[in-house]
Design an enzyme around this catalytic site. Sequence first.
Site, PDB file in Angstrom:
ATOM      1  N   ASP A   1      -0.296  -2.847  -3.876  1.00  0.00           N
ATOM      2  CA  ASP A   1      -0.172  -1.396  -3.957  1.00  0.00           C
ATOM      3  C   ASP A   1      -1.435  -0.864  -4.655  1.00  0.00           C
ATOM      4  OD1 ASP A   1       0.691   1.180  -3.708  1.00  0.00           O
ATOM      5  OD2 ASP A   1       2.670   0.859  -4.569  1.00  0.00           O
TER       6      ASP A   1
HETATM    7  C1  BGC Z   1       2.337   4.066  -3.463  1.00  0.00           C
HETATM    8  C2  BGC Z   1       2.528   3.472  -2.079  1.00  0.00           C
HETATM    9  C3  BGC Z   1       1.568   4.111  -1.100  1.00  0.00           C
HETATM   10  C4  BGC Z   1       0.159   3.890  -1.617  1.00  0.00           C
HETATM   11  C5  BGC Z   1      -0.932   4.408  -0.694  1.00  0.00           C
HETATM   12  C6  BGC Z   1       0.890   4.069  -3.895  1.00  0.00           C
HETATM   13  O1  BGC Z   1       0.697   4.803  -5.040  1.00  0.00           O
HETATM   14  O2  BGC Z   1       3.108   3.339  -4.393  1.00  0.00           O
HETATM   15  O3  BGC Z   1       3.851   3.647  -1.674  1.00  0.00           O
HETATM   16  O4  BGC Z   1       1.736   3.572   0.175  1.00  0.00           O
HETATM   17  O5  BGC Z   1       0.040   4.547  -2.870  1.00  0.00           O
HETATM   18  O6  BGC Z   1      -0.999   5.779  -0.697  1.00  0.00           O
END
Ligand code: BGC
Length: 741
Positions: free
Chosen positions: A266
Amino acid sequence: MKDTKIIELLNEMTIDEKIGQMVQVAGDIFLSDNIDVSTGPLKNLELSNEMLYNVGSVLNIIGAERVRKVQDEYLSKNRLKIPLLFMDDIINGYKIAFPIPIAQGCSWNTEVIKTIARISAVESNIAGANVNFSPMVDLSRDARWGRVMESVGGEDPLLGAIYARATVEAYQGKDISKLGNVASCVKHIAAYGAVEGGRDYNTVDMSEREFRQYYLPAYKSAIEANAELIMTSFNILNGIPATVNKALIQNLIRKELNFKGLIISDYGAIEETIAHGVSKDEKEAALKAIEAGVDIDMMSKIYANFLKELCLENKEIENKVNESVLRILKLKNRLGLFENPYGNSDVKKEKIYLMNEQNLKKAKELTQETFVLLKNKNNILPFNKNKNIALIGPYIDNIAITGSWCMFSDKSKCTTILDAFKKKVDNEKLFYAKGSEILRQDEINSILKADGLPTINIKNESEEEERLIEEAKDIAKKSDVILLALGEHYKQSGEACSRSNISLPENQIRLINELNKLHIPMVMILFNGRPLQLNNIEDKLDGILEVWFPGTMGAEAITEMILGEVNPSGKLTMSFPQNVGQCPIYYNHYNTGRPHIDDLRYVSRYQDIPTESFYPFGFGLSYCNFKYKSLKLDKKEIKKNDIITATLEIENQSNNEGYEVIQLYIQDLYASVVRPVKELKEFKKVYFKPNETKIVEFKINVEMLKFWNENLHYKAEEGDFKVFIGSDSVNTLEDTFVYYD
Ligand code: BGC
């Protein structure tokens, strides 16, 4: 391209080029006039400009023209012309905003889930998306956690698993290179929904048995449906951040679940292992993540700046890098990007397909299936069109109803409830007043400030609040019924939106209390991303329609439902607590040694509130009145490979047609480990004509009785079971049966 060619390509790559493939950055950098990573938004990533033209993927760049521009710019300086992958957060739609995921789940209809995923996939794919960061299937039991709005299965493992499969299959189709298909990235593995106190990014601690029983099924189901990617979660599991957790990634995901696809961290999560306190520095963070098996580092400088050094020091690491790059190249190949780096992005098709009338019409119908009727005293709903109606509240004339994740939606087709009503009823009988802001100034400003946005300044706020209430009372007095549109601000649920108070905002509660003094029947339409505390206002309302954040067609969908053109059929996928002190609360809890008995002291309860939820899991009313009766099991014993047939009669005691979600739960009355008081095992959404009675049948098999035992074996144990069939997790008919091995 043939797989042999991919290997040749890999052999041609320098170590820098390989590492680049494992790095993901925000794609807009390639659109700036002066593409220089030492300045601008990516400065913190400390990438070299050379590395920028080697990165393997970008996030959240979408739109055929933009995608093509970025790909052209990138390829113009990429030595081996390896195309970029475009990954996007298409959470509840691209241009058409659909209801937020928690709402979608309340349809209890996989066709709804699939159709939303299909339209979103086609829209985003022709706009250049290759990978969608969805579905989010984190089991969610705690309404304080803002991300419950993203969880399509809510608090139930079975719903989570069914919806996970449906979404992945709908996104990917049979061949991810084909027009309209995108690769699916299931997230966030693992157990992100169990953050302590519901505080986002917080610690998670649970036994492996608990994890396997409740949290794993949805992830497993997405993997079995061949999701191409997995995103690791921010939290720790068993003391180690998921992103560097070998037991999780290698033993469970790769070996046990046989996952062959890509694993992406993530946002910044590899670097965050330093703050977690398991990596002493950036180099160790890189080492731990590559050793665990993370293929792509999303938005941190760790892989870009430290993998090379590690490869030079240790051949094993270089082998791991080669494995990851091979996986990445193979995904690009499966997507057909070597033949056509622009994927299926197509400006002409965008013009024809995006926001097309047919999909908008479909969206309205799908949206209506996600609404949950929570209260309907004296059948106040649907409203008679000939009455004088007061429309009051900050969501009546507002299009900010798409939720916090719908970043790319086209608001031009979004109408307001006010406009939708004006089209349907005699305007002479319609009155509107805003009644209140969504939040008071200090509340909204603390959110805006944390987002780095300019704050607002309302002059004489308390007088203005008074004025809005008086205006609302004045129009209410001219009306036979009041329709309130209230709820959370859309920035109050989603990522980093944990809250310790899940009531409606104070100013909105005041509005309800003031209007209540007029003794005019009042219905509330509720906009929100999480279960809210409603016990402080419910008795003042005659009706409550839960609409979540319903998206582009929300206002029209609501209006039709309030006027009785369609009948509600949604059911809750998360229990609504009495108040925040009950969180986490979920229907499939254990009995404890001292189950609650009214008015007894030494039992498991709160002194000040009831033990049960305010609205239970599975709950939702209809304009029909369904009567459940005559539950029968064809036999009272079940053996391996046997099936019990349960039948019951359901009568629609009304002159309306409608759908009912009929739910089957099972309880294992005693076992080698404690088992929940009830677990959802099957459900059916059935159509009823006015006054129709139907016999509904369910099959019970031994698979439904299995659970993870003390030794982490998944099996059923002999003994007595209860079966419950009903309209929600509380109102059920019940019977018993015995299982012999
Ligand atoms: C979130 C994810 C998301 C990613 C990309 C993160 O902060 O936890 O769910 O897909 O950002 O935007």
